[in-house]
Design a protein around this motif. Structure first.
Motif, PDB file in Angstrom:
ATOM      1  N   ASP A  96      -6.348   7.706   8.493  1.00  0.00           N
ATOM      2  CA  ASP A  96      -5.896   7.542   7.450  1.00  0.00           C
ATOM      3  C   ASP A  96      -5.574   6.299   7.346  1.00  0.00           C
ATOM      4  O   ASP A  96      -5.615   5.459   6.315  1.00  0.00           O
ATOM      5  N   ILE A  97      -5.208   5.887   8.260  1.00  0.00           N
ATOM      6  CA  ILE A  97      -4.686   4.052   7.835  1.00  0.00           C
ATOM      7  C   ILE A  97      -5.218   3.713   8.438  1.00  0.00           C
ATOM      8  O   ILE A  97      -5.373   2.381   7.753  1.00  0.00           O
ATOM      9  N   ASN A  98      -6.502   3.264   9.725  1.00  0.00           N
ATOM     10  CA  ASN A  98      -7.727   2.684   9.796  1.00  0.00           C
ATOM     11  C   ASN A  98      -8.188   2.332   8.415  1.00  0.00           C
ATOM     12  O   ASN A  98      -8.767   1.020   7.313  1.00  0.00           O
ATOM     13  N   ILE A  99      -8.064   3.406   6.711  1.00  0.00           N
ATOM     14  CA  ILE A  99      -9.022   3.888   6.041  1.00  0.00           C
ATOM     15  C   ILE A  99      -8.315   2.331   5.058  1.00  0.00           C
ATOM     16  O   ILE A  99      -9.192   1.675   4.104  1.00  0.00           O
TER      17      ILE A  99
ATOM     18  N   LYS B 178       0.491  15.777   8.896  1.00  0.00           N
ATOM     19  CA  LYS B 178       0.464  14.136   9.345  1.00  0.00           C
ATOM     20  C   LYS B 178      -0.182  13.582   8.999  1.00  0.00           C
ATOM     21  O   LYS B 178      -1.832  13.817   8.103  1.00  0.00           O
ATOM     22  N   ILE B 179      -0.197  11.633   8.786  1.00  0.00           N
ATOM     23  CA  ILE B 179      -0.883  11.340   8.479  1.00  0.00           C
ATOM     24  C   ILE B 179      -1.788  10.181  10.009  1.00  0.00           C
ATOM     25  O   ILE B 179      -1.567   9.900  10.527  1.00  0.00           O
ATOM     26  N   SER B 180      -2.895  10.744   9.721  1.00  0.00           N
ATOM     27  CA  SER B 180      -3.799  10.065  11.556  1.00  0.00           C
ATOM     28  C   SER B 180      -4.003   8.712  10.838  1.00  0.00           C
ATOM     29  O   SER B 180      -3.611   8.318  10.538  1.00  0.00           O
ATOM     30  N   LEU B 181      -4.534   8.579  12.372  1.00  0.00           N
ATOM     31  CA  LEU B 181      -5.021   7.194  12.572  1.00  0.00           C
ATOM     32  C   LEU B 181      -6.041   6.537  11.704  1.00  0.00           C
ATOM     33  O   LEU B 181      -6.207   5.924  11.578  1.00  0.00           O
TER      34      LEU B 181
ATOM     35  N   ASN C  83       0.883  -1.059   0.043  1.00  0.00           N
ATOM     36  CA  ASN C  83       0.151  -0.117   0.411  1.00  0.00           C
ATOM     37  C   ASN C  83       0.312   1.895  -0.025  1.00  0.00           C
ATOM     38  O   ASN C  83       1.823   0.729   0.481  1.00  0.00           O
ATOM     39  N   VAL C  84       0.694   2.548  -0.346  1.00  0.00           N
ATOM     40  CA  VAL C  84       1.299   3.746  -1.298  1.00  0.00           C
ATOM     41  C   VAL C  84      -0.062   4.771  -0.164  1.00  0.00           C
ATOM     42  O   VAL C  84      -0.932   4.285  -0.350  1.00  0.00           O
ATOM     43  N   MET C  85       0.362   5.471   0.753  1.00  0.00           N
ATOM     44  CA  MET C  85      -0.565   6.698   1.585  1.00  0.00           C
ATOM     45  C   MET C  85       0.759   7.902   1.364  1.00  0.00           C
ATOM     46  O   MET C  85       1.509   7.638   1.814  1.00  0.00           O
ATOM     47  N   GLU C  86      -0.123   8.871   0.734  1.00  0.00           N
ATOM     48  CA  GLU C  86       0.300   9.834   0.205  1.00  0.00           C
ATOM     49  C   GLU C  86       0.005  11.935   0.923  1.00  0.00           C
ATOM     50  O   GLU C  86      -1.247  10.322   0.406  1.00  0.00           O
ATOM     51  N   GLY C  87       0.503  12.210   1.380  1.00  0.00           N
ATOM     52  CA  GLY C  87      -0.549  13.082   0.752  1.00  0.00           C
ATOM     53  C   GLY C  87       0.317  14.424   1.315  1.00  0.00           C
ATOM     54  O   GLY C  87       1.426  15.005   1.370  1.00  0.00           O
TER      55      GLY C  87
ATOM     56  N   TYR D 134       4.606   7.089   2.591  1.00  0.00           N
ATOM     57  CA  TYR D 134       4.409   5.934   3.160  1.00  0.00           C
ATOM     58  C   TYR D 134       3.802   4.873   2.153  1.00  0.00           C
ATOM     59  O   TYR D 134       2.865   4.336   1.243  1.00  0.00           O
ATOM     60  N   ILE D 135       5.530   3.664   1.831  1.00  0.00           N
ATOM     61  CA  ILE D 135       5.243   2.577   1.394  1.00  0.00           C
ATOM     62  C   ILE D 135       5.148   1.538   2.285  1.00  0.00           C
ATOM     63  O   ILE D 135       6.531   1.159   2.553  1.00  0.00           O
ATOM     64  N   TYR D 136       4.098   0.252   2.378  1.00  0.00           N
ATOM     65  CA  TYR D 136       3.964  -0.809   3.344  1.00  0.00           C
ATOM     66  C   TYR D 136       3.367  -1.957   3.145  1.00  0.00           C
ATOM     67  O   TYR D 136       2.852  -1.249   1.480  1.00  0.00           O
TER      68      TYR D 136
END
Length: 204
Positions: A147-150, A142-145, A62-66, A82-84
């Protein structure tokens, strides 16, 4: 007068330098600290009549970015990314309590009425398989909790879709029939076993 002012200025600068040195020394010698506390706030039990007959193992990246933007233009140095990856297991099977059967002694046939095969429950994420490939976070974004949950929910859905598209339900159906056929043949070894799905073979 000038000498007194100069001495005070020098003393003040030395004091600031000493404070800065102490802060730097503390910072250099400090380490990140993290504490967690888990607590069960609700617990319940219910009977499960589900029979899992197939699993699919998926590794999801998964790639999360903002970033922060103004008038549609990204503001420099505000990007977080983040890439994880996680390993996710998707299970499929059927509701065992809905299986019905009857036998015809004349034709020596057992007819088994089956419920649709479906994905069972929420895909399981194996947290010990967590891998980070890229980590970059800006103090301005900041990447929030939440965002991570989604993002985790999206990974579970992607794993489910990929597993189904690669034959998870078909394999679960075949295995369910093999298991049930072996169960009936062990008692009625001279009978043929026929499966019917009045509601359709699969529940998507």
């Amino acid at each position: 007068m000038k000498k007194t002012f100069g001495k005070k200025l020098t003393a003040g600068l030395l004091l600031l330098a000493a404070i800065a040195a102490v802060i730097l020394a503390f910072w250099a010698g400090s380490s990140n600290s993290l504490s967690t506390e888990a607590k069960t706030t609700k617990i319940g039990f219910e009977d499960i009549g589900e029979l899992a007959t197939q699993e699919a193992y998926c590794t999801e990246v998964n790639v999360m970015e903002g970033s922060r933007e103004i008038f549609g233009i990204t503001i420099p140095f505000t990007q977080s990314k983040y890439i994880y990856s996680y390993d996710i297991i998707v299970k499929a099977g059927l509701d065992f309590s809905r299986i019905k059967w009857d036998s015809d002694d004349e034709s020596k046939t057992i007819t088994v009425t089956m419920p649709p095969v479906k994905v069972l429950g929420v895909p399981s994420i194996y947290t010990d398989t967590f891998k980070v490939y890229h980590e970059e976070e800006s103090v301005f974004k900041k990447i929030s909790l939440s965002d991570i949950n989604i993002s985790i929910g999206d990974m579970q859905q992607t794993a489910t879709d990929d597993a189904v598209n690669n034959g998870l339900l078909e394999k679960a159906k075949d295995n369910a029939e093999k298991l049930l056929k072996a169960l009936f043949v062990s008692r009625y070894d001279e009978y043929n076993v026929k499966f019917i799905y009045p509601d359709g073979e699969y529940e998507l």
